[in-house]
Design a protein around this motif. Structure first.
Motif, PDB file in Angstrom:
ATOM      1  N   TYR A 240       0.831  -1.200   0.000  1.00  0.00           N
ATOM      2  CA  TYR A 240       0.000   0.000   0.000  1.00  0.00           C
ATOM      3  C   TYR A 240       0.869   1.254   0.000  1.00  0.00           C
ATOM      4  N   GLU A 241       0.368   2.283  -0.659  1.00  0.00           N
ATOM      5  CA  GLU A 241       1.067   3.569  -0.677  1.00  0.00           C
ATOM      6  C   GLU A 241       1.215   4.088   0.750  1.00  0.00           C
ATOM      7  N   GLY A 242       2.423   4.480   1.075  1.00  0.00           N
ATOM      8  CA  GLY A 242       2.709   5.003   2.398  1.00  0.00           C
ATOM      9  C   GLY A 242       3.112   3.958   3.413  1.00  0.00           C
ATOM     10  N   ASP A 243       3.056   2.692   3.042  1.00  0.00           N
ATOM     11  CA  ASP A 243       3.413   1.636   4.004  1.00  0.00           C
ATOM     12  C   ASP A 243       4.902   1.598   4.292  1.00  0.00           C
ATOM     13  N   LEU A 244       5.733   1.831   3.276  1.00  0.00           N
ATOM     14  CA  LEU A 244       7.178   1.827   3.489  1.00  0.00           C
ATOM     15  C   LEU A 244       7.660   3.270   3.617  1.00  0.00           C
ATOM     16  N   PRO A 245       8.335   3.603   4.704  1.00  0.00           N
ATOM     17  CA  PRO A 245       8.701   5.005   4.955  1.00  0.00           C
ATOM     18  C   PRO A 245       9.770   5.525   4.025  1.00  0.00           C
ATOM     19  N   SER A 246      10.629   4.641   3.508  1.00  0.00           N
ATOM     20  CA  SER A 246      11.746   5.096   2.686  1.00  0.00           C
ATOM     21  C   SER A 246      12.138   3.980   1.742  1.00  0.00           C
ATOM     22  N   THR A 247      12.491   4.321   0.540  1.00  0.00           N
ATOM     23  CA  THR A 247      12.983   3.333  -0.414  1.00  0.00           C
ATOM     24  C   THR A 247      14.496   3.355  -0.524  1.00  0.00           C
ATOM     25  N   ASN A 248      15.133   4.194   0.302  1.00  0.00           N
ATOM     26  CA  ASN A 248      16.592   4.320   0.229  1.00  0.00           C
ATOM     27  C   ASN A 248      17.275   3.309   1.133  1.00  0.00           C
ATOM     28  N   VAL A 249      16.883   2.045   1.005  1.00  0.00           N
ATOM     29  CA  VAL A 249      17.535   0.997   1.780  1.00  0.00           C
ATOM     30  C   VAL A 249      18.955   0.832   1.270  1.00  0.00           C
ATOM     31  N   SER A 250      19.913   0.926   2.175  1.00  0.00           N
ATOM     32  CA  SER A 250      21.318   0.947   1.762  1.00  0.00           C
ATOM     33  C   SER A 250      21.748  -0.378   1.160  1.00  0.00           C
ATOM     34  N   THR A 251      21.224  -1.479   1.663  1.00  0.00           N
ATOM     35  CA  THR A 251      21.567  -2.788   1.124  1.00  0.00           C
ATOM     36  C   THR A 251      20.462  -3.764   1.453  1.00  0.00           C
TER      37      THR A 251
ATOM     38  N   LYS B   1      14.691  -6.608  -4.356  1.00  0.00           N
ATOM     39  CA  LYS B   1      14.466  -5.286  -4.962  1.00  0.00           C
ATOM     40  C   LYS B   1      13.170  -4.700  -4.409  1.00  0.00           C
ATOM     41  N   ILE B   2      13.166  -3.388  -4.223  1.00  0.00           N
ATOM     42  CA  ILE B   2      11.945  -2.653  -3.913  1.00  0.00           C
ATOM     43  C   ILE B   2      11.756  -1.579  -4.978  1.00  0.00           C
ATOM     44  N   ASP B   3      10.641  -1.631  -5.674  1.00  0.00           N
ATOM     45  CA  ASP B   3      10.319  -0.662  -6.728  1.00  0.00           C
ATOM     46  C   ASP B   3       9.309   0.337  -6.160  1.00  0.00           C
ATOM     47  N   PRO B   4       9.742   1.579  -5.807  1.00  0.00           N
ATOM     48  CA  PRO B   4       8.824   2.529  -5.178  1.00  0.00           C
ATOM     49  C   PRO B   4       7.774   3.087  -6.133  1.00  0.00           C
ATOM     50  N   VAL B   5       8.036   3.021  -7.430  1.00  0.00           N
ATOM     51  CA  VAL B   5       7.071   3.544  -8.405  1.00  0.00           C
ATOM     52  C   VAL B   5       5.879   2.600  -8.515  1.00  0.00           C
ATOM     53  N   GLN B   6       6.169   1.315  -8.698  1.00  0.00           N
ATOM     54  CA  GLN B   6       5.109   0.314  -8.805  1.00  0.00           C
ATOM     55  C   GLN B   6       4.690  -0.234  -7.436  1.00  0.00           C
ATOM     56  N   ARG B   7       5.394   0.210  -6.392  1.00  0.00           N
ATOM     57  CA  ARG B   7       5.155  -0.282  -5.025  1.00  0.00           C
ATOM     58  C   ARG B   7       5.233  -1.813  -4.976  1.00  0.00           C
ATOM     59  N   GLN B   8       6.296  -2.343  -5.538  1.00  0.00           N
ATOM     60  CA  GLN B   8       6.506  -3.788  -5.607  1.00  0.00           C
ATOM     61  C   GLN B   8       7.735  -4.179  -4.787  1.00  0.00           C
TER      62      GLN B   8
ATOM     63  N   LEU C 207      11.541 -10.476   3.884  1.00  0.00           N
ATOM     64  CA  LEU C 207      10.134 -10.210   4.088  1.00  0.00           C
ATOM     65  C   LEU C 207       9.510 -11.495   4.625  1.00  0.00           C
ATOM     66  N   VAL C 208       8.805 -11.394   5.725  1.00  0.00           N
ATOM     67  CA  VAL C 208       8.151 -12.550   6.332  1.00  0.00           C
ATOM     68  C   VAL C 208       6.650 -12.358   6.168  1.00  0.00           C
ATOM     69  N   VAL C 209       6.027 -13.240   5.371  1.00  0.00           N
ATOM     70  CA  VAL C 209       4.602 -13.115   5.080  1.00  0.00           C
ATOM     71  C   VAL C 209       3.871 -14.343   5.594  1.00  0.00           C
ATOM     72  N   MET C 210       2.721 -14.121   6.224  1.00  0.00           N
ATOM     73  CA  MET C 210       1.893 -15.192   6.759  1.00  0.00           C
ATOM     74  C   MET C 210       0.700 -15.415   5.840  1.00  0.00           C
ATOM     75  N   ASN C 211       0.465 -16.663   5.471  1.00  0.00           N
ATOM     76  CA  ASN C 211      -0.585 -16.984   4.511  1.00  0.00           C
ATOM     77  C   ASN C 211      -1.167 -18.354   4.844  1.00  0.00           C
ATOM     78  N   ARG C 212      -2.481 -18.460   4.828  1.00  0.00           N
ATOM     79  CA  ARG C 212      -3.163 -19.703   5.209  1.00  0.00           C
ATOM     80  C   ARG C 212      -2.663 -20.140   6.577  1.00  0.00           C
ATOM     81  N   TRP C 213      -1.968 -21.279   6.649  1.00  0.00           N
ATOM     82  CA  TRP C 213      -1.496 -21.778   7.948  1.00  0.00           C
ATOM     83  C   TRP C 213       0.027 -21.836   8.041  1.00  0.00           C
ATOM     84  N   VAL C 214       0.722 -21.071   7.208  1.00  0.00           N
ATOM     85  CA  VAL C 214       2.187 -21.109   7.199  1.00  0.00           C
ATOM     86  C   VAL C 214       2.750 -19.694   7.115  1.00  0.00           C
TER      87      VAL C 214
END
Length: 705
Positions: A214-225, A246-253, A231-238
């Protein structure tokens, strides 16, 4: 911290010892029969931090000449015992190894083979010295910290020793005996997935390699490395642990170097961790693996000159390897009042997680062909993986009155890897193990889908009188295979356990995943009994926060005399199964429903013309939500409802399965709608008053003694 854990453990053992009763009903052989000559004086070896493995180990303290005294390591003690037994003049006697207080840092796991075994009359016991506590550690002390200004914050930093013996890749850090979190964004709570790539037609078990935020979820895209960032994502039961590429701030990907375990969905929860740019909260740390440097943001009260840091370097502490081809087991070993701590374990390069229970995560105690061995009054704390694993051919072992806390994974695994094939898998011979009177809490700290106790394709195990709480997923999981085929998961007894705050922890964190149960079963399990358990505060994120959950193929199981209350989705659920007997239980205060029966359950019952379950002499008591979810008006088809009490507080005209009482009662003639007259349900006291109508219906004593 370990001192507090030790005191909790002693109090727990004392309480259970004075209240436990004789187990009846199903025959479970003793984990280790009592020796015939228990009054024989044991041979004693001593181990101490100031010892020397070149000494005899027969002296409690170092002699004045400094030429003999205690041994220095657990490995040295094992070898000394082995040498003693090989001596022709040795007369069989029990052997005790007493470890003095201190932390024993292992350079490699201690391996026990059949020749290290005791016997029924001459067991070998490894234990802490009376009134002391020995810690077996897979970690290393990190020293040499200095203060440094980093990102406008005063941090403590240290350059790690760089030599051939150190490969610093640790994912955990303990500071003054407390787990510290890797740098995390957000520092507390979770973000939600906004959208996903839908260009591919993915099955539910095929993962994603990117997500949109979501827009505004990440405070900065200038991650040094992104080195080491996940990224830890929870889905179903795992959960899936995904290296960020890579983080693409334009496409928010956000793009990953691995695919998630399952297909992700909008709304799934996630968080980011392990980047220097996210290190802004006291108690967090970051390891720069390329530079070999650790950054730590201290709490104001911490003193750089006195703070102790331990990082894990081993994934396993003790290994037991019998030789089943030669019918030689490791057996008759006892471990008492010892703490096992400080381990780490990394996912394989091609894996982001596991399909259930974080099953691929190994135990720090790892056994194959282990027999008649015990762990009692031990502590398993500050670990990165599962604590104890009884894999192939492990029989008649007992884990009792131990404390399992601060675990990256779960507590105990019994059996071997879950597969869909039944056959004569070697793991199917793991049986007759006991897990009794233990305390499991604060597990799944790193691998969130880990369970406290997991039994897979193993029979005649006893899981009794354990206290289990604060896990994100299931407390007790007993599994065969998917479907109705017979498996080696049968005749297991699960009784008198107290299970609570599963999914949503007692500190308010969670829920983060779904499809869980206080007690969970999978597959046909003839003779398995679930009885006299107290289960409450079970909460799932989207669906499936159930007290007792009989998943796919669960059949021929009896669940009786259980008290289940405050669940998000129901006290009892059956995905699909055959001839299960659910009787003399209280299912109370479910949020969305009290009972769940899936469409698949009815489908298979109709096709096979069998009864799905017998639901008899139970009490259903609720204030909100409906009686049954999943099926509606067909809820009673191919199922037996009889002699139950139904009561929705202050709402006497409620529906059952979408039916008015007169219509429902046509297939449930001996049940009644009436207040069961609990003593004080608002105070979690579900004992029945003397004038309760339950007695007239033949509902017998319910709950945990």
């Amino acid at each position: 911290m370990l001192r507090r854990v030790f005191l909790l453990q002693i109090l727990l053992g004392w309480f259970i010892a004075i209240t436990k009763k004789l187990v009846t009903g199903i025959s479970y052989k003793s984990a280790s029969a009592a020796p015939l000559f228990s009054d024989v004086e044991p041979i004693i070896f001593f181990v101490a931090p100031n010892g020397n493995d070149a000494w005899s180990g027969r002296l409690e303290v170092v002699n004045p000449e400094n030429s003999d005294g205690p041994l220095a390591t657990l490995e040295g003690a094992k070898i000394a015992v082995r040498n003693l037994k090989s001596n022709q003049s040795y007369i069989d006697r029990p052997i005790k190894i007493l470890l003095r207080s201190g932390t024993y840092f292992l350079s490699q796991p201690v391996l026990f083979k059949p020749k290290d075994s005791g016997s029924i009359n001459q067991p070998i016991t490894y234990q802490s010295y009376p009134q002391e506590r020995a810690i077996i550690s897979g970690g290393k002390l990190i020293t040499g910290w200095r203060k440094e200004i980093v990102n406008n914050l005063e941090m403590w930093t240290v350059d790690l020793p760089q030599d051939s013996s150190n490969d610093w890749q640790f994912q955990h850090l303990w500071v003054n005996g407390n787990r510290r979190s890797r740098s995390r964004y957000p520092s507390q709570g979770y973000l939600q997935v906004e959208a996903l790539d839908t260009s591919k037609d993915q099955a539910w078990h095929e993962g994603h390699d990117s997500l949109q935020y979501y827009e505004g979820d990440l405070p900065s895209t200038n991650v040094s490395t992104f080195e080491g960032a996940e990224l830890v994502v929870m889905n179903r039961w795992v959960e899936s642990r995904l290296p960020i590429t890579k983080i693409d701030p334009v496409q928010r990907q956000i793009y990953f170097g691995k695919s998630s375990v399952f297909k992700l969905a909008p709304g799934d929860l996630y968080y980011l961790e392990n980047s220097l740019d996210w290190l802004n909260t006291p108690g967090e740390w970051y390891l720069d693996r390329q530079q070999g440097k650790v950054y730590y943001l201290p709490f104001p009260e911490e003193d750089i000159s006195t703070t102790e840091f331990i990082a894990p370097v081993l994934s396993t502490l003790l290994v037991f390897r019998g030789n089943i081809q030669k019918n030689r087991y490791v057996q008759h070993l006892k471990f008492k009042n010892i703490t096992f701590s400080h381990t780490d374990w990394h996912l394989p390069q091609n894996a982001s997680g596991y399909s259930q229970n974080a099953w691929g995560v190994p135990g720090v105690i790892n056994a194959i062909a282990l027999k008649n061995c015990t762990w009692s009054y031990c502590t398993f704390a500050h670990l990165g993986n599962y604590a104890l694993e009884l894999a192939d051919y492990c029989q008649y072992n007992r884990i009792s009155y131990c404390l399992f806390s601060d675990l990256g994974g779960g507590g105990i695994k019994i059996g071997r890897k879950l597969t869909k094939k039944t056959g004569s898998n070697i793991s199917e011979r793991t049986s007759y193990n006991q897990v009794v009177g233990n305390h499991f809490f604060n597990g799944g700290k790193f691998f969130h889908s880990a369970a406290a106790i997991v039994v897979v394709k193993s029979h005649h195990n006893l899981i009794a009188r354990n206290n289990i709480h604060n896990y994100y997923y299931t407390a007790i999981s007993v599994m065969g295979t998917w479907g109705f085929e017979p498996t080696q998961a049968y005749q297991n007894l699960i009784e008198h356990n107290h299970i609570h705050h599963i999914g949503k922890l007692s500190n308010g964190d969670g829920p983060i995943i779904s499809d869980m149960g206080g007690i969970y079963t999978l597959g046909s399990q003839k003779g398995t009994v679930i009885r006299h358990n107290k289960i409450h505060d079970i909460t799932a994120l989207r669906y499936g926060g159930w007290g007792i959950y009989l998943d796919e193929g669960s059949s021929y199981i009896t669940a009786e005399h259980n008290l289940v209350f405050r669940t998000s989705h129901g006290g009892f659920a059956q995905h699909y199964g055959k001839e299960n007997l659910i009787r003399h239980n209280i299912f109370a205060l479910g949020d969305q429903a009290q009972l769940h029966r899936s469409f698949k359950d009815l489908k298979f019952a109709r096709e096979g013309n069998f009864i799905s379950f017998h639901l008899e002499n139970n009490i259903f008591y609720w204030q909100k939500g409906k009686f049954i979810s999943g099926l509606g008006r067909n809820s009673q088809s191919h199922a037996i409802f009889n002699h139950n009490i139904y009561w929705k507080v202050d709402q006497p005209n409620f529906l059952l399965g979408g039916l008015a009482w007169k219509r429902w009662q046509q297939s449930d003639r001996h049940s009644v709608i009436t207040d069961p007259l609990f003593i004080a349900p608002q105070e979690d006291n579900f004992q029945l008053r003397p004038n309760s109508p339950a007695w007239q219906l033949g509902i017998s004593k319910i709950g945990r003694d």
